[in-house]
Design a protein around this motif. Structure first.
Motif, PDB file in Angstrom:
ATOM      1  N   MET A 120      -5.375  13.627  -1.019  1.00 18.32           N
ATOM      2  CA  MET A 120      -4.697  12.386  -0.640  1.00 18.32           C
ATOM      3  C   MET A 120      -4.956  11.353  -1.718  1.00 18.32           C
ATOM      4  O   MET A 120      -6.047  11.300  -2.279  1.00 18.32           O
ATOM      5  CB  MET A 120      -5.226  11.883   0.707  1.00 18.32           C
ATOM      6  CG  MET A 120      -4.550  10.602   1.220  1.00 18.32           C
ATOM      7  SD  MET A 120      -5.214   9.045   0.514  1.00 18.32           S
ATOM      8  CE  MET A 120      -6.837   9.012   1.289  1.00 18.32           C
ATOM      9  N   ILE A 121      -3.948  10.563  -2.038  1.00 15.97           N
ATOM     10  CA  ILE A 121      -4.145   9.458  -2.959  1.00 15.97           C
ATOM     11  C   ILE A 121      -3.354   8.262  -2.466  1.00 15.97           C
ATOM     12  O   ILE A 121      -2.224   8.386  -1.992  1.00 15.97           O
ATOM     13  CB  ILE A 121      -3.743   9.829  -4.407  1.00 15.97           C
ATOM     14  CG1 ILE A 121      -4.126   8.692  -5.358  1.00 15.97           C
ATOM     15  CG2 ILE A 121      -2.269  10.186  -4.511  1.00 15.97           C
ATOM     16  CD1 ILE A 121      -4.083   9.096  -6.818  1.00 15.97           C
ATOM     17  N   GLY A 122      -3.990   7.097  -2.529  1.00 13.57           N
ATOM     18  CA  GLY A 122      -3.352   5.865  -2.114  1.00 13.57           C
ATOM     19  C   GLY A 122      -3.632   4.757  -3.101  1.00 13.57           C
ATOM     20  O   GLY A 122      -4.275   4.966  -4.139  1.00 13.57           O
ATOM     21  N   ARG A 159       2.787   5.260 -10.371  1.00  9.57           N
ATOM     22  CA  ARG A 159       2.609   6.690 -10.615  1.00  9.57           C
ATOM     23  C   ARG A 159       2.741   7.489  -9.321  1.00  9.57           C
ATOM     24  O   ARG A 159       3.312   8.584  -9.311  1.00  9.57           O
ATOM     25  CB  ARG A 159       1.233   6.930 -11.248  1.00  9.57           C
ATOM     26  CG  ARG A 159       1.120   6.450 -12.678  1.00  9.57           C
ATOM     27  CD  ARG A 159      -0.301   6.519 -13.167  1.00  9.57           C
ATOM     28  NE  ARG A 159      -0.415   6.035 -14.527  1.00  9.57           N
ATOM     29  CZ  ARG A 159      -1.519   5.486 -15.042  1.00  9.57           C
ATOM     30  NH1 ARG A 159      -2.590   5.352 -14.269  1.00  9.57           N
ATOM     31  NH2 ARG A 159      -1.551   5.082 -16.289  1.00  9.57           N
ATOM     32  N   ILE A 160       2.212   6.943  -8.218  1.00  9.07           N
ATOM     33  CA  ILE A 160       2.329   7.629  -6.929  1.00  9.07           C
ATOM     34  C   ILE A 160       3.794   7.729  -6.523  1.00  9.07           C
ATOM     35  O   ILE A 160       4.267   8.772  -6.064  1.00  9.07           O
ATOM     36  CB  ILE A 160       1.516   6.894  -5.854  1.00  9.07           C
ATOM     37  CG1 ILE A 160       0.011   6.971  -6.163  1.00  9.07           C
ATOM     38  CG2 ILE A 160       1.785   7.490  -4.475  1.00  9.07           C
ATOM     39  CD1 ILE A 160      -0.849   6.121  -5.244  1.00  9.07           C
ATOM     40  N   THR A 218       0.851  -1.189   0.000  1.00 11.20           N
ATOM     41  CA  THR A 218       0.000   0.000   0.000  1.00 11.20           C
ATOM     42  C   THR A 218       0.884   1.235   0.000  1.00 11.20           C
ATOM     43  O   THR A 218       1.792   1.358   0.806  1.00 11.20           O
ATOM     44  CB  THR A 218      -0.924   0.021   1.220  1.00 11.20           C
ATOM     45  OG1 THR A 218      -1.789  -1.122   1.172  1.00 11.20           O
ATOM     46  CG2 THR A 218      -1.769   1.278   1.230  1.00 11.20           C
ATOM     47  N   ILE A 219       0.607   2.134  -0.932  1.00 10.89           N
ATOM     48  CA  ILE A 219       1.340   3.384  -1.049  1.00 10.89           C
ATOM     49  C   ILE A 219       0.343   4.526  -0.955  1.00 10.89           C
ATOM     50  O   ILE A 219      -0.754   4.448  -1.501  1.00 10.89           O
ATOM     51  CB  ILE A 219       2.113   3.459  -2.385  1.00 10.89           C
ATOM     52  CG1 ILE A 219       3.124   2.307  -2.487  1.00 10.89           C
ATOM     53  CG2 ILE A 219       2.821   4.796  -2.543  1.00 10.89           C
ATOM     54  CD1 ILE A 219       3.843   2.242  -3.810  1.00 10.89           C
ATOM     55  N   ALA A 220       0.722   5.585  -0.254  1.00 10.91           N
ATOM     56  CA  ALA A 220      -0.193   6.719  -0.130  1.00 10.91           C
ATOM     57  C   ALA A 220       0.587   8.009  -0.008  1.00 10.91           C
ATOM     58  O   ALA A 220       1.678   8.043   0.555  1.00 10.91           O
ATOM     59  CB  ALA A 220      -1.113   6.544   1.076  1.00 10.91           C
ATOM     60  N   LEU A 249      -8.759   7.749  -2.725  1.00  8.29           N
ATOM     61  CA  LEU A 249      -8.297   9.126  -2.883  1.00  8.29           C
ATOM     62  C   LEU A 249      -9.290  10.051  -2.209  1.00  8.29           C
ATOM     63  O   LEU A 249     -10.462   9.723  -2.035  1.00  8.29           O
ATOM     64  CB  LEU A 249      -8.113   9.502  -4.358  1.00  8.29           C
ATOM     65  CG  LEU A 249      -9.342   9.613  -5.266  1.00  8.29           C
ATOM     66  CD1 LEU A 249     -10.035  10.976  -5.176  1.00  8.29           C
ATOM     67  CD2 LEU A 249      -8.923   9.389  -6.720  1.00  8.29           C
ATOM     68  N   ARG A 250      -8.797  11.225  -1.814  1.00 13.99           N
ATOM     69  CA  ARG A 250      -9.653  12.252  -1.238  1.00 13.99           C
ATOM     70  C   ARG A 250      -9.460  13.534  -2.022  1.00 13.99           C
ATOM     71  O   ARG A 250      -8.328  13.889  -2.369  1.00 13.99           O
ATOM     72  CB  ARG A 250      -9.327  12.494   0.235  1.00 13.99           C
ATOM     73  CG  ARG A 250     -10.175  13.616   0.851  1.00 13.99           C
ATOM     74  CD  ARG A 250      -9.932  13.790   2.339  1.00 13.99           C
ATOM     75  NE  ARG A 250     -10.670  14.960   2.837  1.00 13.99           N
ATOM     76  CZ  ARG A 250     -10.692  15.349   4.106  1.00 13.99           C
ATOM     77  NH1 ARG A 250     -10.032  14.656   5.022  1.00 13.99           N
ATOM     78  NH2 ARG A 250     -11.388  16.418   4.460  1.00 13.99           N
ATOM     79  N   ALA A 251     -10.566  14.227  -2.318  1.00 11.67           N
ATOM     80  CA  ALA A 251     -10.510  15.454  -3.105  1.00 11.67           C
ATOM     81  C   ALA A 251     -11.367  16.536  -2.478  1.00 11.67           C
ATOM     82  O   ALA A 251     -12.405  16.261  -1.873  1.00 11.67           O
ATOM     83  CB  ALA A 251     -10.975  15.182  -4.534  1.00 11.67           C
TER      84      ALA A 251
END
Length: 216
Positions: free
Chosen positions: A42-44, A101-102, A9-11, A48-50
């Motif tokens: 935030m993106i994982g 990409r993250i 898991t990457i965030a 994601l949060r926008a």
């Protein structure tokens, strides 16, 4: 029993520089109806949060697109007073590509210099504000970016070119429409040092919106 490998898991949290757009539902896109601008927070690997001008309902299908991460589709898992969180729907291959990409974006944050060509336009730290008309009609909106002379805005309506609107506490004229919003030219050039504060929603308006959201 075969060993079950845990997926990595990457965030990335606290992103303040990635603007994008999102579409609510699967129907044809219409600016000001189901197509809007947003700001990634935030993106994982799986979520994601926008920050956004229009907050979809829980469980609603949303596709969010960002240049650095591509188009990401999921269901709204949480609502906030300034936006929403998506639980992403993706295959394992898509998840791995997103992780790559993250990681790449995270590395660029530490190695890429600021592009001086776009320094004149600024992305506000708190992009969600209020837009109003002279008849006291108002609603939430999102500032995509701004300069001392105007701002790019996304909201749940498309005004007419020439219409007078107030963004936060700065009044101007709608001079151009584009696919996810419109451009407002301020009547007077603003003081760059104080402009971001003037573009924020008045405290009383934010308090009303916060109480309204908590009551839902």
């Amino acid at each position: 029993m075969p060993e079950v490998l845990e997926r990595p898991t990457i965030a990335l949290h606290g992103i303040a520089t990635v603007a994008g757009r999102y579409v609510i539902g699967a129907q044809q896109t219409h600016p000001g109806v189901n197509l809007f601008a947003c700001r990634l927070r935030m993106i994982g690997s799986d979520t994601l949060r926008a920050t956004a001008p229009v907050i979809p309902q829980r469980g609603e299908l949303v596709t969010a697109s960002f240049n650095s991460f591509g188009a990401l589709t999921g269901r709204v898992s949480r609502q906030f007073d300034d936006g929403f969180e998506l639980s992403l729907e993706q295959s394992e291959d898509e998840r791995e590509r997103l992780n790559a990409r993250i990681t790449s974006f995270s590395e660029k944050l530490w190695t890429t210099e600021t592009d001086r060509r776009v320094a004149q336009r600024v992305m506000p730290s708190n992009p969600r504000t209020v837009i109003a008309r002279p008849d006291n009609w108002s609603q939430p909106c999102l500032i995509v970016d701004y300069s001392i002379s105007g701002a790019a805005v996304s909201a749940a309506f498309q005004p007419e070119v020439g219409e007078i609107v107030t963004v936060g506490r700065v009044t101007g004229e709608v001079v151009r429409l584009f696919d996810f919003g419109f451009a407002v030219r301020f009547f007077e050039p603003q003081d760059a040092e104080h402009l971001e504060g003037l573009l924020e929603a008045p405290d009383e308006w934010r308090d009303v919106m916060r109480r309204t959201f908590q009551a839902v």
